[in-house]
Write an enzyme that holds these catalytic residues in place. Sequence first.
Site, short mmCIF file in Angstrom:
data_model
loop_
_atom_site.label_atom_id
_atom_site.label_comp_id
_atom_site.label_asym_id
_atom_site.label_seq_id
_atom_site.Cartn_x
_atom_site.Cartn_y
_atom_site.Cartn_z
CB SER A 16 -6.07 27.30 -29.99
OG SER A 16 -7.16 28.21 -29.99
CD GLU A 74 15.68 -13.75 16.98
OE1 GLU A 74 15.56 -14.82 17.62
OE2 GLU A 74 14.95 -12.76 17.16
#
Length: 670
Positions: free
Chosen positions: A337, A81
């Site tokens: 339990s 770029e």
Amino acid sequence: MARLWLALVLALWAGALARDGGDDWVARTRLPVLVHAISPEVTDRNGVLLRAYTVDDGLWRMATPAASVDPLLTDMLIAWEDRRFRRHSGVDLWAVLRAGWQALRAGHVVSGASTLTMQVARLIEDGPTGDWRGKLRQARVALALERRLSKDEILQLYLELAPYGGNIEGVRAASLIWLGKEPRRLTPAEAALLVALPQSPEARRPDRHPAAARAARDRVLARMARLDTLDRADARAAMRAPVPGTRQRMPLLAPHLADRARRDGTLRLTLDAGLQTSLETLVRSYMAGRGQRLSVALIVADHASGEVLASVGSTGYADGRGQGFVDMTRAVRSPGSTLKPLVYGLAFDRGLAHPDTLISDTPVRFGSYAPQNFDGQFHGDLRVARALQLSLNIPVVRLTQALGPAHLIAAMRAAGMDPQLPGGRAGLAVSLGGVGVSPWEMVTLYTALAQQGTAHPLRWSADAPRGDPVRILSQRAAWQVGHVLAGLSPPPAAGPPGRVAWKTGTSYGHRDAWALGWDGRYVVGVWIGRPDGTPVPGAFGGDLAAPLLFEALGRVRADPVPLPAPPPDALLPGSAALPTRLRRFGGPHAPPAFEVAFPPDGARLVLDGQGIPIKLRGGVPPYTLLADGEIVATRQQGPLLTMPSRGPGFTTLSVIDATGDAERVSIELR
């Protein structure tokens, strides 16, 4: 000659005016806001991404410091770029002259002259790109950006804002969605694809236009080879790599806990992403075919540090029929339990029983309440340890009646639990699951059992300090409970007994199946049931939840960490060698233990001006009453006492009987 000098002076003066005017023009540039919304992220203890969230406009846009991106990608990006990115001041005059000359020769635009800084200017303003006015504005903003920001900061803006098709912005989001990985280490083919896509993000979307994406990627690779940014052989090999054809799902680990963390402003958790992934996979596999309406909760913690290492809140976050969006780790359910170990630990601690104490499993009635065992059978006299291992109901209710259910609730609260009591008061059925608690709270309790009776809040935020310890059981009583539970035979293929202390539970009507256990370092809790609380016929904790408990423990560590050795004061002989009062629970040689039956430890009482009622159980009168170490009553003969009203606040009550035995409770007066 004089005219030449005059012309030169005028030219220099004009140039200076132009320079100063240009500087002033750039200085007066009103820059757009440089801060943009970033996707919130929740990470594990090592910074690994667990879950991210889109920003308000539905975009994936993630924080991307340049240092978090593979240098190969940034090198290729700059080479493709803007090769003079590190040298120009925002506008590349050479690129402008080149583009103009090429346009004049060809009669149309051949190449652009936008620098990376100019592209950032366009991205932060979302401005036009086609006409000269848009280009001029980009150039002005680019020049101003170069004065305000460093090159790395400008590069970071590009890496975070570049478009990648659909709702994807930025290199990191693109890498996660298109490649399924963080951009820290990329292949040449992957890096080239990420360089190529922003030029035409919609036309080159790999999921819709794979051929265009591949062609664009290969053009980048070819130029990188020509510029010696990439070895030619590597470039050719990269061109043979396939282009991903589908979007990958963003990481979605521990979604329920991540949601809670985001609400609380916590970004880094104590979880381990690798373990979390393994356990989520295990849960999906284990629950497959067991019923679409079933859900699950699974929590793993390091009980030495209190840190939660994994948390699974359902079979699947998006599971509609199983209400997967509901976090079952926080849902209030009946524990069945699984509270029994706490009852036995309190009984051991208070001298009511020892694991070798004989206790009766025979029909019994407490007022209108007649507890029954799960199988409807009675076992007669048996050792307390065996009663716990068999999870019998009648023996634990006998112990609860002797302790006082309010003391059991007080111990639960001291452990960091918030028990929800039907009707607002505790009855004897609390020890059988007649109370509402969450899996998170149960793991907190079992962490205390594993830590020799010392409770800490579970830690799930990596930055939160560890809470203060609270002792709920003596080291001896906690070890005795663990030693008894370690004697249970694990499920098939889970190894021999003695390595893991564990307990299962099934709530009334088969609505909840539980299994909780620990070794020398890790504690795991499992709950399975329906989120709506409807029964699951045939569901038992031992059959449904226990195998998942042991499979999860196997994922946490390769070999079990040994359980602790007995503390020095642990009484180990058989029942024949026990002190007389411990040989049989409730027998003629077992005088009632001395205790404060009311108020329970940790109670909150409202001042009414009538004094504070105190009820004693056992002991030898006369009694002496103290408040915060100060004697307030002596020579008290009866079990019912009244302490004069005191001001609001915390108070410690102590009662001493004629033999010197003392009991103490702490209460809060309001």
